[in-house]
Write a protein that holds these residues in place. Structure first.
Motif, short mmCIF file in Angstrom:
data_model
loop_
_atom_site.label_atom_id
_atom_site.label_comp_id
_atom_site.label_asym_id
_atom_site.label_seq_id
_atom_site.Cartn_x
_atom_site.Cartn_y
_atom_site.Cartn_z
N VAL A 43 0.74 -1.21 -0.04
CA VAL A 43 0.27 0.05 0.01
C VAL A 43 0.84 1.16 0.04
O VAL A 43 1.83 1.23 1.04
CB VAL A 43 -0.98 -0.02 1.08
N ASP A 44 0.73 2.22 -0.94
CA ASP A 44 1.23 3.35 -1.08
C ASP A 44 0.31 4.42 -1.05
O ASP A 44 -0.26 4.45 -1.94
CB ASP A 44 2.35 3.51 -2.43
N ILE A 45 0.54 5.30 -0.01
CA ILE A 45 -0.79 6.26 0.23
C ILE A 45 -0.21 7.61 -0.29
O ILE A 45 -1.14 8.68 -0.25
CB ILE A 45 -1.34 6.56 1.73
N SER A 46 0.99 7.65 -0.89
CA SER A 46 1.62 8.99 -1.21
C SER A 46 0.66 9.73 -2.31
O SER A 46 0.57 10.81 -2.39
CB SER A 46 2.95 8.72 -1.82
N ALA A 47 -0.08 9.04 -3.20
CA ALA A 47 -1.06 9.52 -4.19
C ALA A 47 -2.22 10.13 -3.75
O ALA A 47 -2.76 11.06 -4.10
CB ALA A 47 -1.27 8.60 -5.08
N GLN A 48 -2.64 9.56 -2.33
CA GLN A 48 -3.83 10.11 -1.84
C GLN A 48 -3.45 11.34 -0.72
O GLN A 48 -4.34 12.00 -0.46
CB GLN A 48 -4.43 8.96 -0.86
N VAL A 49 -2.18 11.58 -0.29
CA VAL A 49 -1.76 12.56 0.68
C VAL A 49 -0.80 13.49 -0.13
O VAL A 49 0.41 13.12 -0.37
CB VAL A 49 -1.22 11.75 1.64
N PRO A 50 -1.37 14.51 -0.76
CA PRO A 50 -0.43 15.42 -1.40
C PRO A 50 0.29 16.25 -0.43
O PRO A 50 -0.30 17.43 -0.22
CB PRO A 50 -1.62 16.23 -2.32
N CYS A 51 1.52 15.92 -0.30
CA CYS A 51 2.07 16.65 0.74
C CYS A 51 2.49 18.10 0.26
O CYS A 51 2.56 19.08 1.18
CB CYS A 51 3.45 15.98 1.29
N THR A 52 2.74 18.37 -1.05
CA THR A 52 2.89 19.29 -1.39
C THR A 52 1.65 20.31 -1.27
O THR A 52 1.80 21.91 -1.10
CB THR A 52 2.92 19.80 -2.90
N SER A 53 0.57 19.95 -0.71
CA SER A 53 -0.52 21.03 -0.71
C SER A 53 -0.27 21.77 0.82
O SER A 53 -1.16 22.52 1.24
CB SER A 53 -2.02 20.27 -0.53
N TYR A 54 0.54 21.24 1.47
CA TYR A 54 0.70 21.88 3.03
C TYR A 54 1.95 22.82 2.77
O TYR A 54 2.22 23.32 4.06
CB TYR A 54 1.26 20.63 3.91
#
Length: 97
Positions: A43-54
């Motif tokens: 499972v890779d959640i990086s696509a669902q958690v857009p860190c750049t949005s922070y």
């Protein structure tokens, strides 16, 4: 906080000083550390958690990612659904006050 440890380690490895930066930069780093730390099986959640949005946040919300880390518990290559169901309780920590 878990992200501060990651940030200091990353800064030392890269030879940069990014940990004392803007709240947005710190929040992005905390998000990236969260995504890295909660990897679970395939499972890779990086696509669902857009860190750049922070990047543009104006306050420290790193506690939000610490809270989420407690909800993303990996058991036998899958997230524990009971723990995952508690993730919504973290939402209030993702808001600048």
């Amino acid at each position: 906080m878990m992200w501060k440890t990651w940030c200091v380690t990353a800064a030392m490895a890269l030879g940069v000083v990014a940990c004392g930066g803007s709240p947005g930069a710190n929040n992005k780093a905390a998000c990236e550390a969260f995504v890295q730390n909660v990897k679970c099986g395939t499972v890779d959640i990086s696509a669902q958690v857009p860190c750049t949005s922070y990047e543009n946040t104006t306050c420290d919300i790193s506690a939000y990612f610490d809270c989420l880390s407690a909800a993303y518990v990996c058991v036998n290559g899958m997230y524990d659904p009971a723990k995952l169901a508690t993730a919504s309780a973290c939402q209030s920590q993702a808001v600048c006050k």
